[in-house]
Design a protein around this motif. Sequence first.
Motif, short mmCIF file in Angstrom:
data_model
loop_
_atom_site.label_atom_id
_atom_site.label_comp_id
_atom_site.label_asym_id
_atom_site.label_seq_id
_atom_site.Cartn_x
_atom_site.Cartn_y
_atom_site.Cartn_z
N GLY A 1 3.93 -73.90 46.35
CA GLY A 1 4.59 -72.63 46.05
C GLY A 1 5.20 -72.03 47.30
N ARG B 1 -2.49 -61.97 46.20
CA ARG B 1 -1.08 -62.22 45.93
C ARG B 1 -0.69 -63.54 46.57
NH1 ARG B 1 1.19 -56.93 44.66
NH2 ARG B 1 -0.54 -55.45 44.69
N PHE B 2 0.30 -64.18 45.97
CA PHE B 2 0.72 -65.52 46.41
C PHE B 2 2.20 -65.49 46.71
CE2 PHE B 2 -2.79 -66.04 43.51
CZ PHE B 2 -3.54 -67.09 44.01
N LYS B 3 2.59 -66.05 47.84
CA LYS B 3 4.03 -66.20 48.08
C LYS B 3 4.49 -67.48 47.41
CE LYS B 3 4.94 -63.62 52.21
NZ LYS B 3 4.88 -63.64 53.66
N GLY B 4 5.48 -67.38 46.56
CA GLY B 4 6.06 -68.61 45.99
C GLY B 4 5.43 -69.06 44.69
N LEU B 5 4.35 -68.42 44.25
CA LEU B 5 3.78 -68.77 42.95
C LEU B 5 4.29 -67.75 41.94
CD1 LEU B 5 1.88 -71.19 42.66
CD2 LEU B 5 0.01 -69.59 42.34
N LYS B 6 4.89 -68.23 40.88
CA LYS B 6 5.44 -67.32 39.88
C LYS B 6 4.37 -66.94 38.87
CE LYS B 6 10.09 -69.28 40.02
NZ LYS B 6 10.59 -68.40 41.06
N ASP C 1 7.61 -63.70 41.52
CA ASP C 1 6.51 -64.20 42.33
C ASP C 1 5.33 -63.24 42.24
OD1 ASP C 1 7.93 -66.36 43.13
OD2 ASP C 1 8.05 -65.82 45.24
N GLN D 1 -6.84 -66.44 47.86
CA GLN D 1 -5.95 -67.24 47.01
C GLN D 1 -6.66 -68.49 46.52
OE1 GLN D 1 -2.45 -68.11 49.29
NE2 GLN D 1 -1.65 -66.03 49.16
#
Lengths: 307, 249
Positions: free
Chosen positions: A304, B91-96, B131, A283
């Motif tokens: 986020g 993948r990112f949690k919370g990034l749209k 997300d 990330q």
Amino acid sequence: MKLNAVDKNLLEQVADLHDTPQGAYNIRRDGEGFSRHSTENIQINVKEDKPGIDIIVKPGTKNESVHIPVLLTQDGINDLVYNTFEIGEGSDVQVVAGCGIHNDGSQESRHDGIHTIYVRKGARMRYVEKHYGEGESVGGRVLNPKTIIEIEEGATAELEMVQIKGVDSTKRDTEANLHKDANLIIVERLLTHGNQKARSDIVVNLREENSFTQITSRTVAQGDSEQIFYPRVIAYAKSRGYVECDSIIMDRAIVQSVPEITAHHAEAELTHEAAIGKIAGAQLLKLMSLGLSEQEAIEKILKGFLR
Amino acid sequence: MLELKGLSYNVSGKEKDIEIIKDVDISFDKGKLYAITGPNGSGKTSLAQLIMGIYPATKGRILFKGEDITDLDISERAKKGIGYAFQYPPRFKGLKVLDLLSLASGIEEETVARGYLRQVGLCPEDYLDRDVDPGLSGGEMKRIEIATLLAKNPEFVIYDEPDAGVDLWSFDLLLDVIRNKHKKEGITTILISHQERILSLVDEIILIVDGRIKDVGNKDKIWPVIKDVVGCQRDTLCSRRDKVETKCR
Ligand SMILES: Nc1ncnc2c1ncn2[C@@H]1O[C@H](COP(=O)(O)OP(=O)(O)OP(=O)(O)O)[C@@H](O)[C@H]1O
Ligand SMILES: [Mg+2]
């Protein structure tokens, strides 16, 4: 009495308010009621036997809100209140609680709020509680909320509990009883840093048929801070429950996650999931390859994650 | 535009260092379209990540527009105009999707982000607010990855297997978008791919085998060599078991 700059900033942090709110409200400052306003549908009364207020929402009240922020602006205050909420049948309301502490002094500032909430038949309540602390104190900023919530037939409660900054020690206790067709959604978001300590204990009792709960906690632990989560769901009937704890750990922090599910009924469906880990390297690399510095990338990812 | 000089990359193994990229010399010309191909595990992704700065070079130098960028970190290289679309985008949690595209373009406007999504064949209404998390399919993820590069708009860009997981029909569309950008804006573009179709489209193919550049040329020249390499690898694998001596060219 008027709100000063410190008060206003705290209000904004915990309740997104710039001044006294619309609708019903009760502002408590430094251990005393500061100002209070009831509306036709939402009555706020001061308790006679102990510190605190009764908030009574008339049955059928729709799309109204009540703000009950607590502000502590001095050190050496140890504030204990008992608040009782009566969310009338079929109503649909938002409660904005929250506590902001500004402590520049040498002694501890502490607020313990004990909330008892009745969400009556078919009612819907959204409850937002933000914790915030600021100031150059050596004395700690301490918040120990306790919430007991009774959700009657067909009623729904959503609790959003947020603590992003400045609270040195918090111990949160939440207990809920769900009746037939009742729903409870709990979202907890927490960031600790420095030497902060946070503990959250949640017990949700799925007492009757078709009750449903979902508990999500997203947390970030930085510095030397410590976090403990202990969410429990206990099913006594055909019901469903999900628990998910997800934490990002950094520096020398300690995180303990202990989700627990117990079923006393063969048709209960319960699951839990818990994860603790550092920020995923890929990330960071991805965001840096878009031109962000490492620090900017970390901030974006954490922001986020806690949203 | 970009020159690799004696570039090597080692990782430490159990007993001794493992050489992943071995003494690679090559230069990429401005405005050309390249393909990098080669067997699985030959070092294509590693080479791309060395260029982006994700891996540090063990030996050798990297020059970009004449400037030595070997010691620059990822974000500095990104700012200079180098871009890389991940083979396996994180993948990112919370990034749209909207957040990611705004970060990439530096413009916080929904209409701008919408445009990039449409270009990669995703309906903005369905994706902007989602997300970038495990809820997206592999193919959706690849398209969003490509969209972030369109938004970032680097003058030198490497797409790592952009076709992987994307359905054939949609990939034609994606390829058109990438080629159009290359043609109209003169973006130096490298496609890491195994697809014959892509290899036929590019100006030059770089064949990587076992961490080295085995050959460079057009498809007619490279295609038989690839067949040879793959066939030979199979034979040597078998020959070990059969104890028959085979030598690769
Ligand atoms: N950190 C590491 N430790 C050990 N081996 C590694 C490491 N990173 C890469 N490798 C090895 O380096 C080789 C090249 O890997 P790379 O991902 O660059 O291959 P590739 O050509 O992109 O393959 P593919 O076609 O499967 O994507 C592989 O054999 C891989 O196992
Ligand atoms: Mg690869």
